[in-house]
Design an enzyme around this catalytic site. Structure first.
Site, PDB file in Angstrom:
ATOM      1  N   SER A  64       0.880  -1.370   0.069  1.00 41.06           N
ATOM      2  CA  SER A  64       0.021  -0.100   0.027  1.00 41.06           C
ATOM      3  C   SER A  64       0.746   1.208  -0.014  1.00 41.06           C
ATOM      4  O   SER A  64       1.613   1.529  -0.918  1.00 41.06           O
ATOM      5  CB  SER A  64      -1.025  -0.086   1.191  1.00 41.06           C
ATOM      6  N   GLU A 370     -12.952   6.123   6.098  1.00 41.82           N
ATOM      7  CA  GLU A 370     -11.899   6.667   7.156  1.00 41.82           C
ATOM      8  C   GLU A 370     -11.276   7.901   6.648  1.00 41.82           C
ATOM      9  O   GLU A 370     -11.402   8.226   5.518  1.00 41.82           O
ATOM     10  CB  GLU A 370     -10.618   5.791   7.154  1.00 41.82           C
TER      11      GLU A 370
HETATM   12  C1  16G Z   1      -4.293  -0.083   7.317  1.00 44.38           C
HETATM   13  C2  16G Z   1      -5.812  -0.230   7.077  1.00 44.38           C
HETATM   14  C3  16G Z   1      -6.244   1.247   7.172  1.00 44.38           C
HETATM   15  C4  16G Z   1      -6.036   1.915   8.470  1.00 44.38           C
HETATM   16  C5  16G Z   1      -4.475   1.977   8.725  1.00 44.38           C
HETATM   17  C6  16G Z   1      -4.260   2.339  10.236  1.00 44.38           C
HETATM   18  C7  16G Z   1      -6.673  -1.754   5.489  1.00 44.38           C
HETATM   19  C8  16G Z   1      -6.882  -2.313   4.159  1.00 44.38           C
HETATM   20  N1  16G Z   1      -5.944  -0.835   5.873  1.00 44.38           N
HETATM   21  O1  16G Z   1      -3.605   0.599   6.472  1.00 44.38           O
HETATM   22  O2  16G Z   1      -7.780   1.172   7.145  1.00 44.38           O
HETATM   23  O3  16G Z   1      -6.342   3.178   8.395  1.00 44.38           O
HETATM   24  O4  16G Z   1      -3.951   0.329   8.673  1.00 44.38           O
HETATM   25  O5  16G Z   1      -2.744   2.237  10.401  1.00 44.38           O
HETATM   26  O6  16G Z   1      -7.616  -2.293   6.540  1.00 44.38           O
HETATM   27  P1  16G Z   1      -2.387   2.344  11.988  1.00 44.38           P
HETATM   28  O7  16G Z   1      -2.816   1.045  12.793  1.00 44.38           O
HETATM   29  O8  16G Z   1      -0.971   2.081  11.695  1.00 44.38           O
HETATM   30  O9  16G Z   1      -2.633   3.445  12.380  1.00 44.38           O
HETATM   31 MG    MG Z   2      -3.721   1.236   0.237  1.00 44.35          MG
END
Ligand code: 16G
Ligand code: MG
Length: 539
Positions: A64, A370
């Site tokens: 990603s 989000e």
């Molecule tokens: C991942 C998640 C995203 C979330 C992010 C939070 C998916 C496909 N992607 O990229 O939705 O906002 O994690 O990251 O679920 P963090 O836990 O490092 O804040």
């Molecule tokens: Mg992505």
């Protein structure tokens, strides 16, 4: 299961001993050089999951918005959703088994999950544009083949395109045709139908600048361009021909730095957007006449979309319920606007698409986004059937037209996953239909100034939370400290949570001015550092 063959092939994808990884919020993600064994094993696991669910399972190789050196992998469940939680645990066990234990762990999983090994398995595989993705996806294929699973390799696709393929294949083509051509046809047809009656004919409304984060989105937008060229012209930047993936550009950079991406020529008041590296996130932005940068994030996207849907529902006069799902990161102004001005119910879930997606399934029409730009709209089967029936049966022209538009919207949203391309087309269609400029959209409400910070601690798991991550439970005293700090500012709010993708604790604060939001975020960071075992420099 031919355990000898598994052992033999596994030795070609050896696990670095001692390496421990976790199937996190969106799969495994780390430096690409540590992932070969994980890929092979996820190929194996996908076969078991496919046998167990008697369905096609997806495996996507991507990290990603992470830096180009990283990579990752996630499994896609039968209806295009994220992998079920119990299988996330299996994934973690399998990835962490030492070389000699791996075949036994694999057997254990198949017993625990009651997998019928005689069942056929079918896996679809996709990958992003990272230099390491092709080789890693080959390792997935090795895992699939050694367990005698059948597969189709879609090669370079966006993450949501792979979700779409899985969904199509498991609904016998009812959702769409499981090819890229099918995806482009479905989306462009819905887009062209939805926008064909727009009054606005000014060209400037129809052209959009897209920052592709130097990722897969650029390739796929190029492929799609001619399907929608009569309704929309997209100008691509950061298309991967020069720059580095996600470096100083893309949705994550723009959102977290609240700055324009590099490599994009922005003139004042021009509508621009940014995708992330695998094209499942989108944010919009523009420069005003004074050169000030304005970000239009997932919250404002959700607001635009839900107000449009609400109007259509009023028009057709059906009492389908609509709900908006956000996370704690949603700007306080957006929640207030949705609840108080638009009068739509708003729900808050934990961070991570799967939580929002799950909640959104409770409504006839569930809008989830989000703040970081990840989201879509889900229509329940009942709502979809109702709407399709109305387009056929209604006699009143206006109501019929509204029902027809809703039907186009159903087809235009990727119901399997948040999708930057699909979201972009919906947003563009709404702006055209409502004849809204990006400034008018932005002016729906004013975001409260906010700040996000990271704190390094020895073990981020000492922080546990409740109430959709808005309250800290442990360590003791931290929530009280946050409450006391928040009281010192106006319109303020703050929370902390352990990241699911990085070894840090995330801090979020908002307040009546940027200065106050910054100062509150710093004070909360300090409290985390002191009460949750901070390491390194004091914030
Ligand atoms: C991942 C998640 C995203 C979330 C992010 C939070 C998916 C496909 N992607 O990229 O939705 O906002 O994690 O990251 O679920 P963090 O836990 O490092 O804040
Ligand atoms: Mg992505």
């Amino acid at each position: 299961m031919d355990l000898d063959a598994i052992t033999e092939y596994s030795a070609l994808h050896p696990k670095p001993s001692g390496l421990i990884l976790q199937y996190g919020t969106a799969g495994f993600r780390t430096k690409a050089e540590h992932l070969d064994h994980v890929m092979f094993r996820m190929g194996l696991l996908a076969v078991l999951r496919s046998k167990q669910t008697k369905s096609t399972i997806g495996v996507m190789v991507t990290a990603s918005h992470n830096p180009e050196e990283d990579n990752g992998v996630k499994l896609v469940d039968p209806l295009g959703e994220m992998l079920a939680p119990s299988w996330e645990e299996h994934a973690t066990c399998l990835a962490n088994a030492e070389e000699q234990d791996m075949p036994r762990v694999l057997m254990d999983i198949s017993v625990k999950a009651a997998v019928n090994l005689q069942q056929d398995a079918f896996i679809v595989i996709g990958r992003d544009t990272r230099p390491t993705s092709e080789k890693l996806s080959q390792s997935v294929i090795d895992g699939v083949t050694v367990l005698e699973g059948q597969f189709h390799d879609y090669g370079l696709v966006t993450t949501p395109q792979l979700h779409y393929m899985v969904y199509c294949r498991n609904t016998s083509g009812q959702y769409g045709e499981a090819t890229l051509e099918g995806y482009y046809q479905k989306l462009s047809k819905a887009f062209m139908e939805l926008t064909k009656k727009t009054l606005c004919s000014e060209d400037e409304y129809r052209s959009l600048k897209v920052d592709c984060a130097n990722g897969i989105g650029a390739l796929k937008l190029k492929e799609m361009e001619h399907y929608v060229s009569q309704g929309l012209s997209v100008q691509l930047f950061n298309d991967g021909t020069k720059g580095k993936l996600n470096h100083l550009c893309g949705a994550d950079f723009v959102k977290s730095h609240q700055k324009p991406p590099q490599g994009m020529e922005m003139k004042s008041n021009e509508r621009c957007c940014s995708f992330d590296g695998d094209a499942d996130r989108i944010v919009y932005h523009y420069l005003d006449v004074d050169g000030h940068f304005h970000l239009i994030d997932g919250d404002k996207i959700a607001t635009l979309i839900s107000s449009f849907l609400k109007e259509l529902l009023l028009e057709i006069g059906e009492s389908l319920n609509i709900g908006v799902v956000q996370t704690a990161y949603a700007n306080g102004s957006s929640t207030r606007y949705l609840e108080e001005v638009m009068k739509v119910p708003v729900y808050c879930t934990k961070t991570g698409v799967k939580h929002l997606h799950h909640k959104a399934q409770e409504f006839d029409i569930g809008v989830y986004f989000e703040a970081n730009g990840h989201g879509t709209v889900l229509f329940s089967k009942a709502a979809e059937t109702k709407i399709r029936q109305l387009t056929k049966e209604l006699e009143d022209e206006r109501r019929k037209a509204a029902a027809k538009m809703l039907e186009n919207v159903i087809d235009l949203f990727n119901q399997a996953a948040g999708d930057a391309i699909s979201d972009m087309l919906v947003i563009e269609a709404i702006l055209m239909l409502k004849d809204l400029s990006i400034q008018q959209w932005d002016a729906l409400y004013m975001d409260l100034p906010n700040r996000q910070l990271k704190v390094k601690v020895a073990d981020r798991q000492v922080i546990s939370t409740t109430d959709a991550e808005r309250q800290v439970v442990t360590p003791p005293g931290l929530q009280e400290a946050i409450n006391d700090l928040v009281k010192k500012y106006k319109l303020s709010r703050a929370f902390v949570r352990p990241s699911g993708t990085e070894d840090v604790v995330r801090v979020y604060a908002e307040a009546d001015s940027q200065e106050n939001a910054d100062s509150l975020a710093r004070a909360v960071s300090l409290a985390v550092f002191q009460l949750a075992g901070g390491v390194g420099e004091t914030p």
